[in-house]
Design a protein around this motif. Sequence first.
Motif, PDB file in Angstrom:
ATOM      1  N   SER A  21       0.833  -1.207   0.000  1.00 44.38           N
ATOM      2  CA  SER A  21       0.000   0.000   0.000  1.00 44.38           C
ATOM      3  C   SER A  21       0.867   1.255   0.000  1.00 44.38           C
ATOM      4  N   SER A  25       1.230   3.919  -3.142  1.00 42.26           N
ATOM      5  CA  SER A  25       0.849   5.313  -2.903  1.00 42.26           C
ATOM      6  C   SER A  25       1.958   6.284  -3.281  1.00 42.26           C
ATOM      7  N   GLY A 166      -4.480   1.215  -9.829  1.00 40.05           N
ATOM      8  CA  GLY A 166      -3.700   0.739  -8.697  1.00 40.05           C
ATOM      9  C   GLY A 166      -3.156  -0.657  -8.928  1.00 40.05           C
ATOM     10  N   LYS A 270      -5.415   1.006  -4.021  1.00 40.94           N
ATOM     11  CA  LYS A 270      -5.336   2.263  -4.754  1.00 40.94           C
ATOM     12  C   LYS A 270      -4.322   3.181  -4.079  1.00 40.94           C
ATOM     13  N   THR A 272      -3.049   6.068  -1.999  1.00 45.52           N
ATOM     14  CA  THR A 272      -3.743   6.789  -0.943  1.00 45.52           C
ATOM     15  C   THR A 272      -2.742   7.621  -0.152  1.00 45.52           C
ATOM     16  N   GLN A 273      -3.165   8.762   0.285  1.00 47.48           N
ATOM     17  CA  GLN A 273      -2.357   9.612   1.159  1.00 47.48           C
ATOM     18  C   GLN A 273      -2.858   9.453   2.587  1.00 47.48           C
ATOM     19  N   ALA A 274      -2.758   8.238   3.088  1.00 50.97           N
ATOM     20  CA  ALA A 274      -3.310   7.922   4.408  1.00 50.97           C
ATOM     21  C   ALA A 274      -2.512   8.620   5.509  1.00 50.97           C
ATOM     22  N   HIS A 302      -5.751   1.082   5.659  1.00 55.80           N
ATOM     23  CA  HIS A 302      -4.710   2.100   5.500  1.00 55.80           C
ATOM     24  C   HIS A 302      -5.165   2.984   4.348  1.00 55.80           C
ATOM     25  N   GLY A 303      -5.784   4.106   4.680  1.00 54.85           N
ATOM     26  CA  GLY A 303      -6.467   4.888   3.665  1.00 54.85           C
ATOM     27  C   GLY A 303      -7.672   4.106   3.169  1.00 54.85           C
ATOM     28  N   SER A 304      -7.737   3.832   1.875  1.00 61.42           N
ATOM     29  CA  SER A 304      -8.818   3.028   1.317  1.00 61.42           C
ATOM     30  C   SER A 304      -8.426   1.566   1.138  1.00 61.42           C
ATOM     31  N   ASN A 305      -7.222   1.180   1.567  1.00 62.58           N
ATOM     32  CA  ASN A 305      -6.712  -0.172   1.340  1.00 62.58           C
ATOM     33  C   ASN A 305      -6.850  -1.039   2.590  1.00 62.58           C
TER      34      ASN A 305
END
Length: 379
Positions: A21, A25, A166, A270, A272-274, A302-305
Amino acid sequence: MIIFDTFSPVIKPTTIRLVLSIALSHGWCRRQLDINNAFLNGDLTETVYMQQPRGFEDKSNLSHVCRLHKAIYGLKQAPRAWFNKLKSYLIQHGFKACRSDTSLFVHYSSNSIIYILVYVDDLILTGTNAAHIQSFITKLHVVFALKDLGSLHYFLGLQIHRTSTGSTLSQENYIHDILCRSKMSEASSVFTPADPGSRLHSEGAPFEDPKLFRRVVGSLQYVTITRPDITYAVNRVCQFMHSPTTLHWQATKRILRYLKGTSTHCLHFKPTQAQSLLAYSDAGWLSDPEDSRSQYGYAIFHGSNLISWTSKKQKVVARSSTESEYRSLAYIAAELIWIQQLLTDLYMPLIRPPLLLCDNVGAIFMTKNPVIQTRSKHI
């Protein structure tokens, strides 16, 4: 202190998903290596003897044995010896073994970061600078004979594909192999992995082939690495591996039939800027009528993951739904603390604290107002 461990530490599935992830990202390259004859590189610290190998006996000293200085295949110390050899090499070249996962090695400098994930003789490398990674692979090849498999695409049965949005993680080939071995490749598919109207119990006619049951269920446990949708069903049948019945085999075949129709399902990661972690917690009070213990589960994003999940039976009997939910929160809080430490070891600390969601009012109240009452003093 003398350590007699012989197993080889391996990377945790959650660590693999989290690192993938992060790499996705940030747009990092992801490389895969395979060490040739890895166990032959290990140095033995114990005194080990073996019989003279067939075809190489000393005719004049047939009663003599050989003392080993290097590990060989078939030796129980070989996996651990290989890991220690690789670990020593990585530490000498500036890597640090993470406290949160000993099979994760990180090289941090002012201009680059390199992560190495180790699963016996399979390695994943990723980091900020592709040139630095290639340079290290070249140095590693001087010491260990290895096969450079290029970009990460197939790792331990996990198929990793790049998409326009992604990456996907799937086990379609592995699922197909399980269906073929269990002679379920031609079975009709179903829409759910478990029958919601039935409960598994220990009573019933014993299954005629317990080894087949354990072999199939053990394979299904590995499928849960990318398939959270079967985690609950697999956990339920795992609880009867000591004495399976025909009912348990029917439940296992239902999971296989579900996988037959959903073998192409996968995890989609995807970019993501988690800045934080999001976790969902739930528990089913008295979900097992035989021992009255509750089933709990969680999912961490983790974000959208989706990077971590589980479905397990609690170790003690909860006296109320509030207690079962509260204990579930405690389990997931421990997992979140570990992931936070893992992110710190990866030099990717969180900016905001994790968010943990629960749907039980009583459990939420206890976390906000930890007052010992007659109904909660035993928790």
